[in-house]
Scaffold this motif. Structure first.
Motif, PDB file in Angstrom:
ATOM      1  N   LYS A 101     -11.713   7.807   2.229  1.00 35.43           N
ATOM      2  CA  LYS A 101     -10.434   7.885   2.946  1.00 35.43           C
ATOM      3  C   LYS A 101      -9.417   8.756   2.218  1.00 35.43           C
ATOM      4  CE  LYS A 101     -10.519   3.725   5.779  1.00 35.43           C
ATOM      5  NZ  LYS A 101      -9.730   2.559   6.269  1.00 35.43           N
ATOM      6  N   THR A 102      -9.724   9.134   0.985  1.00 36.19           N
ATOM      7  CA  THR A 102      -8.800  10.001   0.244  1.00 36.19           C
ATOM      8  C   THR A 102      -9.486  11.242  -0.323  1.00 36.19           C
ATOM      9  OG1 THR A 102      -9.134   8.882  -1.882  1.00 36.19           O
ATOM     10  CG2 THR A 102      -7.412   7.998  -0.439  1.00 36.19           C
ATOM     11  N   ALA A 112     -14.605   2.519   1.525  1.00 37.30           N
ATOM     12  CA  ALA A 112     -13.175   2.556   1.159  1.00 37.30           C
ATOM     13  C   ALA A 112     -12.948   2.167  -0.301  1.00 37.30           C
ATOM     14  CB  ALA A 112     -12.376   1.659   2.091  1.00 37.30           C
ATOM     15  N   ASP A 113     -13.567   2.936  -1.206  1.00 35.60           N
ATOM     16  CA  ASP A 113     -13.417   2.714  -2.645  1.00 35.60           C
ATOM     17  C   ASP A 113     -13.066   4.031  -3.332  1.00 35.60           C
ATOM     18  OD1 ASP A 113     -13.972  -0.052  -2.691  1.00 35.60           O
ATOM     19  OD2 ASP A 113     -16.133   0.324  -2.675  1.00 35.60           O
ATOM     20  N   PRO A 114     -11.833   4.506  -3.179  1.00 33.51           N
ATOM     21  CA  PRO A 114     -11.458   5.770  -3.809  1.00 33.51           C
ATOM     22  C   PRO A 114     -11.362   5.656  -5.327  1.00 33.51           C
ATOM     23  CG  PRO A 114      -9.543   4.744  -2.783  1.00 33.51           C
ATOM     24  CD  PRO A 114     -10.737   3.934  -2.371  1.00 33.51           C
ATOM     25  N   GLN A 115     -11.584   6.781  -6.001  1.00 33.22           N
ATOM     26  CA  GLN A 115     -11.406   6.821  -7.444  1.00 33.22           C
ATOM     27  C   GLN A 115      -9.926   6.729  -7.790  1.00 33.22           C
ATOM     28  OE1 GLN A 115     -14.230   9.223  -9.989  1.00 33.22           O
ATOM     29  NE2 GLN A 115     -13.993  10.623  -8.274  1.00 33.22           N
ATOM     30  N   GLY A 116      -9.637   6.228  -8.982  1.00 30.45           N
ATOM     31  CA  GLY A 116      -8.258   6.221  -9.445  1.00 30.45           C
ATOM     32  C   GLY A 116      -7.973   5.048 -10.351  1.00 30.45           C
ATOM     33  N   THR A 117      -6.809   5.111 -10.969  1.00 30.17           N
ATOM     34  CA  THR A 117      -6.314   4.035 -11.838  1.00 30.17           C
ATOM     35  C   THR A 117      -5.052   3.467 -11.217  1.00 30.17           C
ATOM     36  OG1 THR A 117      -7.229   5.124 -13.793  1.00 30.17           O
ATOM     37  CG2 THR A 117      -5.533   3.450 -14.155  1.00 30.17           C
ATOM     38  N   THR A 186      -6.310   1.662  -0.868  1.00 29.79           N
ATOM     39  CA  THR A 186      -6.400   3.087  -1.172  1.00 29.79           C
ATOM     40  C   THR A 186      -5.206   3.548  -1.996  1.00 29.79           C
ATOM     41  OG1 THR A 186      -5.351   3.663   0.947  1.00 29.79           O
ATOM     42  CG2 THR A 186      -7.757   3.579   0.895  1.00 29.79           C
ATOM     43  N   ALA A 187      -4.481   2.584  -2.604  1.00 28.22           N
ATOM     44  CA  ALA A 187      -3.329   2.833  -3.471  1.00 28.22           C
ATOM     45  C   ALA A 187      -2.140   3.404  -2.716  1.00 28.22           C
ATOM     46  CB  ALA A 187      -3.697   3.730  -4.654  1.00 28.22           C
ATOM     47  N   ASN A 188      -2.138   3.268  -1.393  1.00 30.42           N
ATOM     48  CA  ASN A 188      -0.948   3.623  -0.615  1.00 30.42           C
ATOM     49  C   ASN A 188       0.122   2.561  -0.800  1.00 30.42           C
ATOM     50  OD1 ASN A 188      -1.863   6.044   0.592  1.00 30.42           O
ATOM     51  ND2 ASN A 188      -2.981   4.888   2.144  1.00 30.42           N
TER      52      ASN A 188
END
Length: 399
Positions: A101-102, A112-117, A186-188
């Protein structure tokens, strides 16, 4: 102007947790008490590796996602009934043949598991005599998470920025939260004014009733159609080996929602525990009115209406889900199987069916494995959900 618990505030809380030992290193009475509280701090580490494969009709490529969630949680001890906590998650995609999704990989099905911290939690808490208050980013899970949850199945959890107050006395408890920002999977950051109320009363050890109210008002015009007021009640009970769960709710538009509607929610479950085997049958209705389906935007929706996630958004015609579950344990392996039959609330549309299977094993307090599968079979040809198969393999380590 609205204020939110933003990144700056979260940074201050984080800094306070780690800077406190230096600030109070002296031998004063307060310094010694704070040092003792910090010495009682607990550090937890969780690693969760998961492989997810998705095969979906209408998309040529199959999704293959191998992700690793690394989580560190720090909880301080208590000083004058105050404590602090910070929790940070890092998600790495070791195999990224999927649409997160990103990441823009739209040729693949969604995982729905985007990379990121992400700062998953960062808060200050006060607790005393049955009362607690939390300020900051926090986890909020109400009842069975049908209306408010953390979406803990996904690698990046949904958490909430705001103020939460809880009070418990004997068999009664009340829980109120005022939230100004939702940090989603998704960290939105989804901003608005959200009032979450949940009240419990335990009739006895085996019967509990709950009442809830959720008032959702969104700042972003793109989310105005989610603005709503939901009022409802929940019952959980056991009659010997018979299990009964029932819930009723009504929902109507509020705030800047452009559509006027009033929809209902019904859930009824009955089960029987045979000892090594439990059977449960249920019916769930998310009604429709004026072309709008009853929606639960803050829920842990993966738990409901099938793990293939075909109904994360309620169809405009509403949704009826008739399901049956069998579950048990064999030689330490917990297993469950659920079959769903989906139809619309309006128009007698066949939305298809789904079979869900899961098996998990806990080696000890530190290590666990899980295998999970979903098979969704489409219904009426003109409807969007298409045949989908999903498979998950997961390993968890906690320290």
């Amino acid at each position: 102007m609205k204020t939110t618990v933003n990144t700056f505030t979260l940074s201050l809380i984080s800094a306070a947790i780690f800077a406190a030992p230096a600030a109070f290193a002296g031998n004063t009475e307060h310094g010694s008490s704070i040092t003792a509280a910090l010495s009682d701090s607990r550090v937890k580490i969780e690693l969760r590796a998961r492989y997810e494969n998705v095969e979906q009709d209408g998309i040529d490529k199959n999704a293959s996602a191998l992700t690793l969630k690394s989580r560190i949680t720090v909880n301080t001890g208590s000083y004058s009934n105050f404590s602090m906590a910070i929790e940070v998650d890092k998600v790495d995609a070791l195999v990224d043949d999927y649409h997160s999704k990103t990441n823009g990989n739209t040729d693949y099905p969604v995982v729905a598991d985007p990379q990121g911290t992400d700062v998953n939690q960062a808060y200050i808490q006060y607790k005393n005599d049955g009362f607690s208050a939390v300020v900051g980013r926090q986890r909020i899970l109400h009842n069975n998470q049908r209306f408010v949850g953390g979406v803990g199945w996904r690698q990046n959890e949904q958490t909430y920025d705001g103020v939460r107050a809880q009070y418990t006395a004997d068999n009664f408890s009340v829980d109120y939260s005022y939230i100004q920002n939702i940090n989603d999977i998704t960290a939105n950051n989804i901003k608005g004014d959200f009032h979450l109320v949940n009240v419990h009363y335990h009739l006895n050890k085996t019967h509990k009733i709950s009442a809830f109210a959720y008032l959702l008002d969104y700042d972003d015009m793109a989310n105005y159609n989610k603005a709503s007021t939901t009022l409802g009640a929940l019952y959980n009970g056991k009659f010997g080996k018979v299990l009964v769960n029932a819930s009723l709710a009504s929902q109507s538009d509020s705030a800047d929602n452009p559509t006027s509607y009033s929809a209902r929610y019904i859930n009824a479950e009955a089960g029987y525990n045979f000892g090594p085997l439990t059977l449960l049958a249920g019916y769930e209705l998310l009604g429709s009115d004026n072309g709008v389906g009853f929606n639960t935007p803050l829920a842990t929706k993966h738990k409901f209406n099938g793990w293939a996630d075909k109904f994360l958004g309620t169809p405009s015609q509403g949704l009826q889900d008739v399901y049956i579950t069998a579950k048990g344990e064999i030689s330490g392996v917990k297993w469950a199987a659920t079959y769903h039959d989906f139809t619309s609330d309006v128009g007698s549309i066949d939305f298809g069916s789904e079979l869900n299977l899961i098996a998990s094993y806990q080696f000890n307090k530190n290590y666990a494995v899980l295998v999970k599968a979903a098979n969704y079979a489409e219904g009426d040809a003109e409807q969007k959900p298409t045949d989908t198969n999903k498979l998950w393999l997961q390993v968890t380590a906690k320290f």
